[in-house]
Scaffold this active site. Structure first.
Site, PDB file in Angstrom:
ATOM      1  N   ILE A  40       0.827  -1.211   0.000  1.00  0.00           N
ATOM      2  CA  ILE A  40       0.000   0.000   0.000  1.00  0.00           C
ATOM      3  C   ILE A  40       0.864   1.266   0.000  1.00  0.00           C
ATOM      4  O   ILE A  40       0.404   2.334  -0.418  1.00  0.00           O
ATOM      5  CB  ILE A  40      -0.953  -0.021   1.223  1.00  0.00           C
ATOM      6  CG1 ILE A  40      -2.182   0.823   0.976  1.00  0.00           C
ATOM      7  CG2 ILE A  40      -0.232   0.371   2.503  1.00  0.00           C
ATOM      8  CD1 ILE A  40      -3.281   0.607   1.999  1.00  0.00           C
ATOM      9  N   VAL A 106       3.857  -5.820  10.612  1.00  0.00           N
ATOM     10  CA  VAL A 106       2.667  -6.672  10.500  1.00  0.00           C
ATOM     11  C   VAL A 106       3.058  -8.091  10.927  1.00  0.00           C
ATOM     12  O   VAL A 106       3.958  -8.698  10.330  1.00  0.00           O
ATOM     13  CB  VAL A 106       2.117  -6.680   9.059  1.00  0.00           C
ATOM     14  CG1 VAL A 106       0.893  -7.583   8.964  1.00  0.00           C
ATOM     15  CG2 VAL A 106       1.771  -5.262   8.608  1.00  0.00           C
ATOM     16  N   HIS A 110       5.713 -12.007   5.824  1.00  0.00           N
ATOM     17  CA  HIS A 110       5.630 -11.462   4.464  1.00  0.00           C
ATOM     18  C   HIS A 110       7.032 -11.260   3.939  1.00  0.00           C
ATOM     19  O   HIS A 110       7.925 -10.842   4.678  1.00  0.00           O
ATOM     20  CB  HIS A 110       4.842 -10.154   4.409  1.00  0.00           C
ATOM     21  CG  HIS A 110       5.213  -9.157   5.466  1.00  0.00           C
ATOM     22  ND1 HIS A 110       4.843  -9.311   6.780  1.00  0.00           N
ATOM     23  CD2 HIS A 110       5.928  -8.003   5.402  1.00  0.00           C
ATOM     24  CE1 HIS A 110       5.300  -8.286   7.487  1.00  0.00           C
ATOM     25  NE2 HIS A 110       5.977  -7.487   6.680  1.00  0.00           N
ATOM     26  N   HIS A 112       8.984  -9.043   1.244  1.00  0.00           N
ATOM     27  CA  HIS A 112       8.918  -7.885   0.349  1.00  0.00           C
ATOM     28  C   HIS A 112       9.692  -8.220  -0.918  1.00  0.00           C
ATOM     29  O   HIS A 112      10.815  -8.736  -0.838  1.00  0.00           O
ATOM     30  CB  HIS A 112       9.596  -6.661   0.981  1.00  0.00           C
ATOM     31  CG  HIS A 112       8.961  -6.154   2.232  1.00  0.00           C
ATOM     32  ND1 HIS A 112       8.151  -5.044   2.271  1.00  0.00           N
ATOM     33  CD2 HIS A 112       9.047  -6.602   3.509  1.00  0.00           C
ATOM     34  CE1 HIS A 112       7.765  -4.824   3.523  1.00  0.00           C
ATOM     35  NE2 HIS A 112       8.296  -5.748   4.289  1.00  0.00           N
TER      36      HIS A 112
HETATM   37  P1  5GP Z   1       7.056  -4.743   7.626  1.00  0.00           P
HETATM   38  O1  5GP Z   1       7.582  -3.465   8.208  1.00  0.00           O
HETATM   39  O2  5GP Z   1       6.148  -5.471   8.589  1.00  0.00           O
HETATM   40  O3  5GP Z   1       8.120  -5.627   7.063  1.00  0.00           O
HETATM   41  O4  5GP Z   1       6.180  -4.333   6.374  1.00  0.00           O
HETATM   42  C1  5GP Z   1       4.793  -4.173   6.393  1.00  0.00           C
HETATM   43  C2  5GP Z   1       4.374  -3.651   5.025  1.00  0.00           C
HETATM   44  O5  5GP Z   1       2.972  -3.791   4.915  1.00  0.00           O
HETATM   45  C3  5GP Z   1       4.697  -2.165   4.810  1.00  0.00           C
HETATM   46  O6  5GP Z   1       5.525  -2.034   3.661  1.00  0.00           O
HETATM   47  C4  5GP Z   1       3.322  -1.525   4.630  1.00  0.00           C
HETATM   48  O7  5GP Z   1       3.319  -0.490   3.677  1.00  0.00           O
HETATM   49  C5  5GP Z   1       2.466  -2.697   4.198  1.00  0.00           C
HETATM   50  N1  5GP Z   1       1.060  -2.591   4.558  1.00  0.00           N
HETATM   51  C6  5GP Z   1       0.557  -2.255   5.784  1.00  0.00           C
HETATM   52  N2  5GP Z   1      -0.790  -2.274   5.761  1.00  0.00           N
HETATM   53  C7  5GP Z   1      -1.137  -2.637   4.492  1.00  0.00           C
HETATM   54  C8  5GP Z   1      -2.407  -2.832   3.865  1.00  0.00           C
HETATM   55  O8  5GP Z   1      -3.469  -2.678   4.453  1.00  0.00           O
HETATM   56  N3  5GP Z   1      -2.381  -3.211   2.555  1.00  0.00           N
HETATM   57  C9  5GP Z   1      -1.210  -3.400   1.871  1.00  0.00           C
HETATM   58  N4  5GP Z   1      -1.306  -3.759   0.587  1.00  0.00           N
HETATM   59  N5  5GP Z   1      -0.004  -3.220   2.437  1.00  0.00           N
HETATM   60  C10 5GP Z   1       0.031  -2.837   3.737  1.00  0.00           C
END
Ligand code: 5GP
Length: 125
Positions: A40, A106, A110, A112
């Site tokens: 997002i 999150v 996941h 990236h």
């Molecule tokens: P982290 O910091 O956990 O590795 O990355 C979480 C990612 O999830 C971030 O890049 C953030 O932009 C993405 N993200 C958070 N909420 C949402 C959402 O509701 N939809 C999508 N498509 N991405 C999200």
């Protein structure tokens, strides 16, 4: 806020809601083991998130508890997404944050997938 990756899985996390169809996403690829969708808040011209369908907090949780089929399915899905998007020749970067020091936000595993331009150094210096 960064999450503690040792906590139990929280089925109210945003990616669990995406998997249940409660929140929309821009899907790139889906099969029995994985869902891939656009981030997002993209950090590169192409920024896709690939998540396993099972309930795993992070890479550690997944590598310890997922079945062979889930692990193979997820790893193959990441590769397929990259190939389908034509990213092998130009190149791409995979990144999976785990826990507070990595700033995992999150608490559902996941990966990236970043691409679309030279991506610079691996880490902020
Ligand atoms: P982290 O910091 O956990 O590795 O990355 C979480 C990612 O999830 C971030 O890049 C953030 O932009 C993405 N993200 C958070 N909420 C949402 C959402 O509701 N939809 C999508 N498509 N991405 C999200």
């Amino acid at each position: 806020m960064a999450v503690d990756a040792t906590l139990p899985y929280d089925d109210q996390n945003i990616f669990a809601k995406i998997l249940r169809g409660e929140i929309p996403n821009r899907t790139v690829y889906e099969d029995d083991y994985a869902l891939a969708f656009h981030d997002i808040n993209p950090q590169a011209p192409i920024h896709v998130l690939v998540i396993p369908k099972g309930a795993y907090v992070c890479w550690d949780d997944f590598s310890e508890k997922a079945s062979e089929a889930e692990i193979a399915g997820f790893v193959r899905a990441v590769g397929k997404v990259a190939r389908d998007l034509g990213l092998v020749a130009p190149g791409y970067r995979l990144l999976a944050n785990t826990g507070t020091n990595s700033h995992q936000e999150v608490p559902h595993l996941h990966v990236h997938l970043f691409a679309g331009q030279p991506l610079g150094p691996m880490l902020v210096r």
